[in-house]
Design a protein around this motif. Sequence first.
Motif, PDB file in Angstrom:
ATOM      1  N   ALA A 179      46.300  31.678  36.968  1.00  0.00           N
ATOM      2  CA  ALA A 179      46.620  32.362  38.221  1.00  0.00           C
ATOM      3  C   ALA A 179      45.795  31.676  39.306  1.00  0.00           C
ATOM      4  O   ALA A 179      44.800  31.020  39.018  1.00  0.00           O
ATOM      5  CB  ALA A 179      46.258  33.846  38.137  1.00  0.00           C
ATOM      6  N   SER A 180      46.212  31.831  40.548  1.00  0.00           N
ATOM      7  CA  SER A 180      45.412  31.273  41.633  1.00  0.00           C
ATOM      8  C   SER A 180      44.816  32.411  42.446  1.00  0.00           C
ATOM      9  O   SER A 180      45.382  33.502  42.513  1.00  0.00           O
ATOM     10  CB  SER A 180      46.256  30.363  42.523  1.00  0.00           C
ATOM     11  N   ARG A 234      41.464  39.526  42.610  1.00  0.00           N
ATOM     12  CA  ARG A 234      42.653  38.942  41.981  1.00  0.00           C
ATOM     13  C   ARG A 234      42.832  39.548  40.602  1.00  0.00           C
ATOM     14  O   ARG A 234      42.103  39.235  39.663  1.00  0.00           O
ATOM     15  CB  ARG A 234      42.509  37.424  41.873  1.00  0.00           C
ATOM     16  N   ARG A 293      41.817  27.946  40.935  1.00  0.00           N
ATOM     17  CA  ARG A 293      42.703  28.199  39.803  1.00  0.00           C
ATOM     18  C   ARG A 293      41.884  28.905  38.732  1.00  0.00           C
ATOM     19  O   ARG A 293      40.857  28.391  38.284  1.00  0.00           O
ATOM     20  CB  ARG A 293      43.247  26.876  39.283  1.00  0.00           C
ATOM     21  N   ILE A 353      44.946  39.934  37.196  1.00  0.00           N
ATOM     22  CA  ILE A 353      45.758  39.001  36.430  1.00  0.00           C
ATOM     23  C   ILE A 353      46.527  39.778  35.369  1.00  0.00           C
ATOM     24  O   ILE A 353      45.942  40.542  34.605  1.00  0.00           O
ATOM     25  CB  ILE A 353      44.876  37.924  35.767  1.00  0.00           C
TER      26      ILE A 353
END
Length: 151
Positions: free
Chosen positions: A83-84, A95, A70, A97
Amino acid sequence: MTRIAIFASAAALIALPTSAFAGDLSGTVNDSTARPVAGAQVVIPELGLSTVTDAQGTYRFEGLEAGEHRVAVELANDERQFASAQVPETGEAKRNIFLYSSAALDQARIGINPVEAMLAEALMARAWEDARRMTAQAETQGAMALPDLIG
Protein backbone atom coordinates in the motif's frame (compact mmCIF):
# COMPACT_ATOMS: atom_id res chain seq x y z
CA MET A 1 35.73 40.60 7.03
CA THR A 2 35.55 37.63 9.37
CA ARG A 3 31.92 38.48 10.22
CA ILE A 4 31.01 38.51 6.54
CA ALA A 5 32.61 35.07 6.04
CA ILE A 6 30.75 33.62 9.04
CA PHE A 7 27.48 35.17 7.88
CA ALA A 8 28.01 33.84 4.34
CA SER A 9 28.77 30.34 5.68
CA ALA A 10 25.65 30.38 7.85
CA ALA A 11 23.51 31.58 4.95
CA ALA A 12 24.90 28.81 2.72
CA LEU A 13 24.05 26.15 5.31
CA ILE A 14 20.51 27.48 5.66
CA ALA A 15 20.06 27.47 1.88
CA LEU A 16 21.06 23.79 1.48
CA PRO A 17 18.09 21.56 0.68
CA THR A 18 17.20 19.36 3.60
CA SER A 19 14.80 16.48 3.95
CA ALA A 20 11.77 17.34 6.01
CA PHE A 21 11.14 14.84 8.76
CA ALA A 22 7.41 15.13 9.22
CA GLY A 23 6.66 12.67 11.94
CA ASP A 24 4.70 9.51 12.21
CA LEU A 25 2.79 7.04 10.10
CA SER A 26 0.31 4.75 11.78
CA GLY A 27 -2.69 2.63 10.98
CA THR A 28 -4.33 -0.76 11.30
CA VAL A 29 -3.79 -3.93 9.29
CA ASN A 30 -7.07 -5.75 8.61
CA ASP A 31 -7.74 -9.07 6.93
CA SER A 32 -10.15 -9.54 4.01
CA THR A 33 -13.09 -9.67 6.43
CA ALA A 34 -12.04 -6.35 8.06
CA ARG A 35 -10.79 -7.99 11.27
CA PRO A 36 -7.54 -6.62 12.78
CA VAL A 37 -4.44 -8.73 12.16
CA ALA A 38 -2.18 -9.12 15.21
CA GLY A 39 1.50 -9.94 14.74
CA ALA A 40 1.75 -8.85 11.10
CA GLN A 41 5.15 -7.61 9.93
CA VAL A 42 4.80 -4.09 8.43
CA VAL A 43 7.78 -2.83 6.43
CA ILE A 44 8.88 0.30 4.59
CA PRO A 45 11.40 -1.44 2.32
CA GLU A 46 13.04 1.70 0.90
CA LEU A 47 13.91 2.91 4.39
CA GLY A 48 14.75 -0.48 5.88
CA LEU A 49 12.17 0.01 8.65
CA SER A 50 9.88 -2.63 10.08
CA THR A 51 7.47 -3.09 12.95
CA VAL A 52 4.91 -5.67 14.09
CA THR A 53 1.21 -5.01 14.63
CA ASP A 54 -0.12 -5.21 18.18
CA ALA A 55 -3.14 -7.20 19.39
CA GLN A 56 -5.50 -4.64 17.80
CA GLY A 57 -3.65 -4.81 14.46
CA THR A 58 -2.14 -1.31 14.80
CA TYR A 59 1.34 -0.30 13.65
CA ARG A 60 3.39 2.89 13.94
CA PHE A 61 6.52 4.40 12.38
CA GLU A 62 8.05 7.54 13.87
CA GLY A 63 10.27 10.25 12.40
CA LEU A 64 9.61 9.62 8.72
CA GLU A 65 10.53 11.94 5.88
CA ALA A 66 7.63 13.82 4.27
CA GLY A 67 6.37 12.33 1.01
CA GLU A 68 5.00 9.11 -0.36
CA HIS A 69 6.15 5.84 1.14
CA ARG A 70 5.47 2.29 -0.01
CA VAL A 71 4.36 0.15 2.92
CA ALA A 72 4.41 -3.65 2.77
CA VAL A 73 2.73 -6.22 4.96
CA GLU A 74 4.67 -9.48 5.00
CA LEU A 75 2.46 -12.54 5.21
CA ALA A 76 3.22 -15.97 6.64
CA ASN A 77 3.55 -17.52 3.15
CA ASP A 78 6.44 -15.17 2.29
CA GLU A 79 4.22 -12.92 0.18
CA ARG A 80 3.96 -9.18 0.54
CA GLN A 81 0.96 -6.97 -0.03
CA PHE A 82 1.71 -3.30 -0.67
CA ALA A 83 0.00 0.00 0.00
CA SER A 84 1.18 3.57 -0.35
CA ALA A 85 1.04 6.24 2.33
CA GLN A 86 1.47 10.00 1.99
CA VAL A 87 3.24 11.55 4.98
CA PRO A 88 2.47 15.30 5.10
CA GLU A 89 4.97 18.11 5.71
CA THR A 90 3.63 18.43 9.26
CA GLY A 91 1.54 16.16 11.43
CA GLU A 92 0.75 12.48 11.39
CA ALA A 93 -0.38 10.28 8.52
CA LYS A 94 -2.90 7.50 9.04
CA ARG A 95 -2.97 4.55 6.60
CA ASN A 96 -5.17 1.54 7.29
CA ILE A 97 -4.31 -1.51 5.21
CA PHE A 98 -6.86 -4.10 4.13
CA LEU A 99 -5.34 -7.37 2.96
CA TYR A 100 -6.68 -9.34 0.01
CA SER A 101 -7.74 -12.92 0.68
CA SER A 102 -5.70 -15.73 -0.87
CA ALA A 103 -8.64 -16.46 -3.21
CA ALA A 104 -8.65 -12.82 -4.41
CA LEU A 105 -4.88 -12.99 -4.97
CA ASP A 106 -5.29 -16.21 -6.95
CA GLN A 107 -7.87 -14.46 -9.11
CA ALA A 108 -5.49 -11.53 -9.61
CA ARG A 109 -2.77 -13.90 -10.80
CA ILE A 110 -5.01 -15.01 -13.67
CA GLY A 111 -5.95 -11.44 -14.58
CA ILE A 112 -9.09 -10.69 -12.59
CA ASN A 113 -9.19 -7.43 -10.60
CA PRO A 114 -8.47 -8.43 -6.95
CA VAL A 115 -10.96 -5.87 -5.59
CA GLU A 116 -13.73 -7.33 -7.75
CA ALA A 117 -12.69 -10.85 -6.74
CA MET A 118 -12.76 -9.88 -3.06
CA LEU A 119 -16.22 -8.32 -3.41
CA ALA A 120 -17.50 -11.38 -5.27
CA GLU A 121 -16.06 -13.62 -2.54
CA ALA A 122 -17.81 -11.57 0.17
CA LEU A 123 -21.12 -11.64 -1.73
CA MET A 124 -20.88 -15.41 -2.23
CA ALA A 125 -20.11 -15.95 1.45
CA ARG A 126 -23.13 -13.86 2.41
CA ALA A 127 -25.36 -15.73 -0.06
CA TRP A 128 -24.23 -19.08 1.39
CA GLU A 129 -24.92 -17.80 4.91
CA ASP A 130 -28.40 -16.63 3.87
CA ALA A 131 -29.06 -20.02 2.24
CA ARG A 132 -27.95 -21.85 5.43
CA ARG A 133 -30.20 -19.63 7.55
CA MET A 134 -33.19 -20.16 5.25
CA THR A 135 -32.59 -23.93 5.21
CA ALA A 136 -32.41 -24.03 9.01
CA GLN A 137 -35.66 -22.06 9.25
CA ALA A 138 -37.38 -24.38 6.79
CA GLU A 139 -36.23 -27.46 8.71
CA THR A 140 -37.60 -26.14 12.00
CA GLN A 141 -40.97 -25.31 10.47
CA GLY A 142 -41.59 -28.90 9.33
CA ALA A 143 -43.22 -30.09 6.18
CA MET A 144 -45.12 -27.51 4.20
CA ALA A 145 -48.46 -28.34 2.65
CA LEU A 146 -48.51 -27.78 -1.08
CA PRO A 147 -51.59 -26.21 -2.59
CA ASP A 148 -53.94 -28.50 -4.52
CA LEU A 149 -53.72 -27.21 -8.06
CA ILE A 150 -55.57 -30.05 -9.74
CA GLY A 151 -58.83 -29.42 -8.37
